[in-house]
Design a protein around this motif. Structure first.
Motif, short mmCIF file in Angstrom:
data_model
loop_
_atom_site.label_atom_id
_atom_site.label_comp_id
_atom_site.label_asym_id
_atom_site.label_seq_id
_atom_site.Cartn_x
_atom_site.Cartn_y
_atom_site.Cartn_z
N ILE A 1 0.69 -1.21 -0.05
CA ILE A 1 0.04 -0.04 0.10
C ILE A 1 0.81 1.30 -0.13
CG2 ILE A 1 -1.67 1.31 1.42
CD1 ILE A 1 -2.88 -1.09 0.18
N PRO B 1 -11.30 2.17 -6.76
CA PRO B 1 -10.42 2.26 -5.41
C PRO B 1 -10.53 1.41 -4.43
CG PRO B 1 -11.47 4.18 -6.55
CD PRO B 1 -12.12 2.76 -7.24
N LYS B 2 -11.65 0.73 -4.07
CA LYS B 2 -11.64 -0.26 -3.15
C LYS B 2 -11.47 -1.67 -3.77
CE LYS B 2 -14.79 -2.40 0.75
NZ LYS B 2 -14.43 -3.62 -0.08
N MET B 3 -10.28 -2.22 -3.65
CA MET B 3 -10.03 -3.45 -4.57
C MET B 3 -10.53 -4.62 -3.83
SD MET B 3 -6.07 -2.96 -5.62
CE MET B 3 -5.70 -2.28 -4.40
N ARG C 1 -6.44 -0.45 -8.73
CA ARG C 1 -7.04 0.50 -7.77
C ARG C 1 -7.46 1.89 -8.38
NH1 ARG C 1 -3.48 2.75 -2.72
NH2 ARG C 1 -2.64 3.88 -4.03
#
Ligand code: CP
Length: 305
Positions: free
Chosen positions: A18, A150-152, A146
């Motif tokens: 991340i 954006p929320k994988m 992503r």
């Protein structure tokens, strides 16, 4: 991140991944400015050592290093003393005298990048070693996914094609798994090993699994010592994205990714390149930002005295 080298995805934890993905965001924003450079690696040297051909990875690392203001040397293997039988170990000993801070290496043998990393204080980045790993490809793939989702977590990626010989399949599936993305494999039984991921040998069955992305792989004939399917035409009709399959993917809103190079008429038809949810060009652009993030994060252990 305190790593000297970047050799595979298995060695990274989710927080480190991340961190790299977040770091790549401002680097990508740089690309739209008139001056696309930052001084982060000014005075540092990046050496590119590619024993296998490359278009994307080699040029992408070169651009990434230059946008960080590093000096870049591309070691031309075909015109070097490698052709006279010089070993990788002796080549590295020789190149060490030039005090490169980073060595980006691609080699046909699995584990070669790790062996070089043990030999040198320079930060070694694996740009692909045999069928083992291609970690910066995995990072740029995660960055691209992503951007779209954006929320994988919970998204589904079907990796289709020659899984058996693919370092991309290994690294990218490991990456997605660590990020909570669901992965399945699809292809001819001879090219899809049994792993912990769902395995399909029928494309239509695989589509019922409900992927958000179909990630196509090239069939790597250069790594095959036998015929794994009858013909390219047969492969295309059974496993490739034909015009008819593309229509179905489009209707279902499915994205398409591919690490390149592509084989038109084998894993995909021409129309895929014009498909609105085709992410291949985005992957290439993101490769620069992802590789900038990796170069920026690593800690070479060069003694300067
Ligand atoms: N995706 C990839 O590794 O492409 P190249 O072989 O052109 O570097």
């Amino acid at each position: 991140m305190s790593h000297k080298d970047f050799l595979d995805i298995v060695s990274l934890d989710k927080e480190e991944i991340i961190h790299l993905l977040d770091q790549a965001v401002p680097f990508k924003e740089l690309f739209t400015r008139s001056v696309k450079k930052v001084p982060a690696l000014k005075g540092k040297t990046v050496l590119m050592l590619f024993y296998e051909p490359s278009t994307r990875t080699l040029s992408s690392f070169e651009v990434a290093a230059k946008r960080l203001s590093a000096d870049v040397t591309i070691f031309d293997v075909p015109s070097s003393s490698v052709t006279k039988g010089e070993s990788v170990r002796d080549t590295i000993d020789t190149l060490q005298a030039m005090r490169a801070d980073y060595i980006v290496v691609r080699h046909r043998l699995a584990g070669q990048a790790a062996a070089i990393a043990r030999q040198t204080g320079a930060s070694v980045i694996n740009a692909g070693d045999g069928a083992h790993a291609h970690p910066t490809q995995a990072l740029l793939d995660a960055f691209t996914l992503r951007e779209v989702f954006p929320k994988m977590e919970g998204r589904r990626v079907l990796i289709a094609g020659d899984i058996l010989h693919s370092r991309v399949a290994r690294s990218t599936s490991t990456m997605f798994d660590k990020l909570g993305v669901e992965v399945a494999f699809c292809g001819p039984g001879s090219l899809v090993p049994k792993t912990k991921f769902p395995r399909f040998t029928d494309f239509d069955e695989a589509m019922k699994w409900g992927p958000d992305v179909v990630y196509l792989l090239r069939v790597q004939k250069e790594r095959q010592d036998a015929a794994f399917y009858p013909s390219d035409r047969e492969y295309h009709s059974v496993y490739g994205i034909t015009d008819e399959r593309l229509k179905r993917l489009s209707d279902a809103g499915v994205y398409i990714m591919h690490p390149g190079p592509i084989n038109r008429g084998v894993e995909l038809c021409d129309a895929v390149l014009d498909y609105e949810r085709c992410l291949i060009s985005q992957q290439v652009e993101n490769g620069i930002a992802a590789r900038m993030a990796v170069l920026f994060a690593l800690k070479p252990q060069i003694k300067n005295s």
